[in-house]
Design a protein around this motif. Structure first.
Motif, PDB file in Angstrom:
ATOM      1  N   GLY A   1      -1.671   2.027 -13.552  1.00  0.00           N
ATOM      2  CA  GLY A   1      -2.696   1.033 -13.773  1.00  0.00           C
ATOM      3  C   GLY A   1      -2.552  -0.276 -13.138  1.00  0.00           C
ATOM      4  N   GLY A   2      -3.548  -0.957 -12.710  1.00  0.00           N
ATOM      5  CA  GLY A   2      -3.500  -2.380 -12.154  1.00  0.00           C
ATOM      6  C   GLY A   2      -3.645  -2.452 -10.654  1.00  0.00           C
ATOM      7  N   VAL A   3      -3.313  -1.479  -9.888  1.00  0.00           N
ATOM      8  CA  VAL A   3      -3.606  -1.365  -8.337  1.00  0.00           C
ATOM      9  C   VAL A   3      -4.314  -0.125  -8.186  1.00  0.00           C
ATOM     10  CG1 VAL A   3      -2.560  -1.304  -6.117  1.00  0.00           C
ATOM     11  CG2 VAL A   3      -1.288  -2.376  -8.039  1.00  0.00           C
ATOM     12  N   PRO A   4      -5.574  -0.242  -7.763  1.00  0.00           N
ATOM     13  CA  PRO A   4      -6.488   0.671  -7.018  1.00  0.00           C
ATOM     14  C   PRO A   4      -5.952   1.582  -5.862  1.00  0.00           C
ATOM     15  CG  PRO A   4      -7.378  -1.099  -6.800  1.00  0.00           C
ATOM     16  CD  PRO A   4      -6.155  -1.493  -7.378  1.00  0.00           C
ATOM     17  N   PRO A   5      -6.463   2.736  -5.695  1.00  0.00           N
ATOM     18  CA  PRO A   5      -5.974   3.604  -4.729  1.00  0.00           C
ATOM     19  C   PRO A   5      -6.329   2.506  -3.468  1.00  0.00           C
ATOM     20  CG  PRO A   5      -6.892   5.014  -6.183  1.00  0.00           C
ATOM     21  CD  PRO A   5      -7.090   3.614  -6.642  1.00  0.00           C
ATOM     22  N   THR A   6      -5.493   2.615  -2.312  1.00  0.00           N
ATOM     23  CA  THR A   6      -5.865   1.800  -0.986  1.00  0.00           C
ATOM     24  C   THR A   6      -5.716   2.653   0.093  1.00  0.00           C
ATOM     25  OG1 THR A   6      -3.434   1.243  -0.839  1.00  0.00           O
ATOM     26  CG2 THR A   6      -4.914  -0.312  -2.142  1.00  0.00           C
ATOM     27  N   ALA A   7      -6.324   2.491   1.231  1.00  0.00           N
ATOM     28  CA  ALA A   7      -6.426   2.998   2.543  1.00  0.00           C
ATOM     29  C   ALA A   7      -6.461   2.074   3.697  1.00  0.00           C
ATOM     30  CB  ALA A   7      -7.689   3.955   2.573  1.00  0.00           C
ATOM     31  N   ALA A   8      -5.598   2.693   4.701  1.00  0.00           N
ATOM     32  CA  ALA A   8      -5.675   1.856   6.062  1.00  0.00           C
ATOM     33  C   ALA A   8      -5.996   2.781   6.934  1.00  0.00           C
ATOM     34  CB  ALA A   8      -4.404   0.820   6.116  1.00  0.00           C
ATOM     35  N   VAL A   9      -6.923   2.343   7.909  1.00  0.00           N
ATOM     36  CA  VAL A   9      -7.346   3.370   9.068  1.00  0.00           C
ATOM     37  C   VAL A   9      -7.294   2.586  10.307  1.00  0.00           C
ATOM     38  CG1 VAL A   9      -9.375   4.653   9.863  1.00  0.00           C
ATOM     39  CG2 VAL A   9      -8.807   4.448   7.383  1.00  0.00           C
ATOM     40  N   LEU A  10      -6.733   3.125  11.282  1.00  0.00           N
ATOM     41  CA  LEU A  10      -6.974   2.634  12.753  1.00  0.00           C
ATOM     42  C   LEU A  10      -7.669   3.942  13.479  1.00  0.00           C
ATOM     43  CD1 LEU A  10      -5.776   0.866  14.877  1.00  0.00           C
ATOM     44  CD2 LEU A  10      -3.893   2.303  15.262  1.00  0.00           C
ATOM     45  N   MET A  11      -8.553   3.338  14.174  1.00  0.00           N
ATOM     46  CA  MET A  11      -9.681   4.361  14.863  1.00  0.00           C
ATOM     47  C   MET A  11     -10.056   3.614  16.110  1.00  0.00           C
ATOM     48  SD  MET A  11     -12.679   4.288  12.201  1.00  0.00           S
ATOM     49  CE  MET A  11     -13.940   5.683  13.180  1.00  0.00           C
ATOM     50  N   ASP A  12     -10.794   4.450  17.115  1.00  0.00           N
ATOM     51  CA  ASP A  12     -11.336   4.073  18.204  1.00  0.00           C
ATOM     52  C   ASP A  12     -12.860   3.977  17.907  1.00  0.00           C
ATOM     53  OD1 ASP A  12      -9.006   3.513  19.703  1.00  0.00           O
ATOM     54  OD2 ASP A  12      -8.984   5.517  20.373  1.00  0.00           O
ATOM     55  N   VAL A  13     -13.612   2.820  18.215  1.00  0.00           N
ATOM     56  CA  VAL A  13     -14.982   2.915  18.060  1.00  0.00           C
ATOM     57  C   VAL A  13     -15.398   2.388  19.363  1.00  0.00           C
ATOM     58  CG1 VAL A  13     -17.146   1.929  16.937  1.00  0.00           C
ATOM     59  CG2 VAL A  13     -15.094   2.371  15.732  1.00  0.00           C
ATOM     60  N   ASP A  14     -16.602   3.357  20.101  1.00  0.00           N
ATOM     61  CA  ASP A  14     -16.922   3.380  21.594  1.00  0.00           C
ATOM     62  C   ASP A  14     -15.704   2.835  22.535  1.00  0.00           C
ATOM     63  OD1 ASP A  14     -19.488   3.990  20.996  1.00  0.00           O
ATOM     64  OD2 ASP A  14     -19.758   1.941  20.234  1.00  0.00           O
TER      65      ASP A  14
END
Length: 515
Positions: free
Chosen positions: A403-416
């Motif tokens: 408990g305490g820390v929600p799931p996290t995500a980091a993303v690197l992507m190309d946009v145009d």
């Protein structure tokens, strides 16, 4: 009467009308090529007058096609017919397929015309088609709810006007097999010039009888079956190509009918369609489902060990389900990769081969055994997709039951073409991923469907994720494959966003043309 059944596949037209089954141009071209490999006699490439996109797709398929007949669908009106011919005329064997409602219900409420007016429309439409080509198909829409004598009159008139194929569709899946066969038989026997045309049926599956009605009609003289891969199509779908084919093959003693379908290409064809539209083949699907040749009952297993024919009426190999062995891996050379894909029906140019070769190497570093299904998923992801406006580069996910820390995500992507990154939280790791990607691209689509499927067996199997998203008036399906299901999920979401953007662009272009 000849005993050859012609298979008319409408996966690219009626099949694409199945919710969530939209295909881009490259995907349609790939599937069209596979239909030729399968041995389909006629493929209905689309409805050219329905949209500029459909017109261009039909024209491209016609230009690519070999000896297979390429049909376009048209309403029984001049503009549709002219547009259809413009789209299919570059094919070696083009066909115009026109349809017109013949049931009292449709004529009164849909066409708002009297029967005599409808008959004149049919004659005029067929004549216009025949001025372009001698390969003309006329469909009596809602045939199964039409009056017998009027059907005989309109079919006779259509053949006189130049129709060489007469289609008698169970448009709403209303008919019962014996009833349908009797009506078809009546029309064939009571139409004076019926011997001058090939009769066809197009049966929908609203009551689960599409295949049964098709087979019943073949028994009384119909010689063209209109079908789709895996039975996809409008509403509950159409008669399933693979089921009709294997019924004729397994029970040739009963039907005594021949066909040109290469049955060992049935599963590869349905599998390709599944990957293109992002809809898994149901496990219990006849002929090509994962359970079609699985035996769990002890009694059945004992019988199989003694003689396979005790519980199998066809072999897995006969429909292309033979087990794959490891033939491609991280030590495979470029020529071996090329030859393997060519044996699976894929013709790759040098640029495509380079893309696939690198992808094979990367996948082989993560996965011990590469099966044919893995390779099919890989080529679908790397080659047959729309150009990426959005492209995923790297994903990192953290999740714990503490408990305490929600799931996290980091993303690197190309946009145009520009590199962008972001991080955020979610209820779960997939939710976190989708939230971050949506924030990066500045969109708020609604997630309508999320599904995970293991492409092959084993804990290192490729995960295949399918998502369907909707934003305002548009929806799109995306898919992604990867041994890591979070990466596969992110790929599927980005793929869906790319498709969504493409659909919006097409919608805006059509709107501008109408204005």
């Amino acid at each position: 009467m000849h005993n050859r059944v012609y298979f008319f596949d409408t996966t690219l037209r009626d099949g694409e009308q199945s919710p969530g089954a939209t295909m881009n141009l490259q995907e349609k071209l790939r599937l069209a090529h596979q239909l030729e490999v399968l041995g389909v006699d006629i493929m209905e490439a689309g409805f050219p007058a329905s949209s500029p996109g459909d017109f261009e797709a039909v024209r491209a398929i016609a230009a690519q096609a070999g000896e297979i007949q390429v049909a376009g669908l048209a309403r029984c009106v001049e503009n549709d017919i002219d547009r259809c011919w413009d789209a299919v005329k570059s094919a070696r064997n083009p066909r115009i397929h026109i349809f017109l409602s013949t049931s009292p219900l449709h004529m009164k409420h849909k066409l708002r015309k009297e029967p005599e007016e409808v008959l004149k429309m049919a004659v005029a439409g067929v004549r216009r088609c025949a001025a372009y080509t001698d390969n003309v198909e006329f469909s009596a829409e809602d045939f199964s709810r039409s009056e017998r004598d009027f059907l005989c009159r309109i079919v006779e008139a259509a053949i006189k006007a130049g129709a060489t194929t007469i289609n008698l569709p169970d448009t709403v899946g209303y008919a019962q097999p014996e009833e349908f066969a009797a009506l078809v038989d009546y029309v064939i026997k009571n139409t004076p010039n019926s011997d001058k045309a090939v009769f066809s049926v197009h049966c929908h599956d609203d009551l689960g009888l599409g295949v049964a009605n098709t087979l019943a009609a073949l028994k009384v003289g119909v010689r063209q079956a209109e079908v789709t891969l895996s039975g996809i199509g409008e509403r509950a779908g159409n008669a399933s190509l693979e089921e009709v084919v294997m019924a004729l093959s397994v029970r040739r003693d009963y039907y005594a009918l021949d066909h040109n379908i290469r049955t060992e290409q049935l599963y590869p064809s349905c599998r390709l369609l599944s990957m293109i539209i992002g809809q898994p083949i149901p496990n219990n699907k006849a002929v090509v489902g994962a359970n079609a040749f699985a035996h769990e009952s002890g009694i059945h297993q004992d019988g199989m060990l003694k003689n396979r024919e005790t519980y199998e009426i066809m072999t897995p190999q006969s429909v292309g389900r033979s087990a794959s062995s490891l033939v491609i891996g991280k030590h495979s050379g470029r020529n071996a990769v090329r030859n393997k894909f060519e044996s699976m029906g894929y013709k790759l140019d040098e640029e495509q081969l380079n893309l696939v070769f690198e992808a094979v190497k990367q996948l082989a570093d993560r996965k011990k055994t590469l099966h044919d299904d893995d390779l099919m998923a890989l080529i679908q992801q790397e080659i047959y997709r729309i150009p990426d406006r959005l492209r995923l580069r790297h994903v990192s996910v953290q999740s714990s039951d503490a408990g305490g820390v929600p799931p996290t995500a980091a993303v690197l992507m190309d946009v145009d073409g520009m590199e962008k990154s972001g991080a955020g939280f979610g209820v779960g790791p997939v939710d976190a991923l989708f939230n971050v990607i949506a924030d990066i691209v500045g969109r708020e689509p609604e997630l309508e469907q999320y599904a995970i499927n293991a492409i092959t067996g084993g804990t290192d199997a490729l995960g295949e994720v399918t998502v369907r998203i909707r934003e305002k008036a548009y929806s799109a399906v995306g898919r992604g494959t990867h041994p890591d299901i979070f990466v596969a999920s992110a790929k599927a979401y980005v793929d869906a966003l790319n498709h969504l953007a493409k659909r919006e662009e097409e919608g805006a272009r059509i709107h501008c043309q109408h204005d």
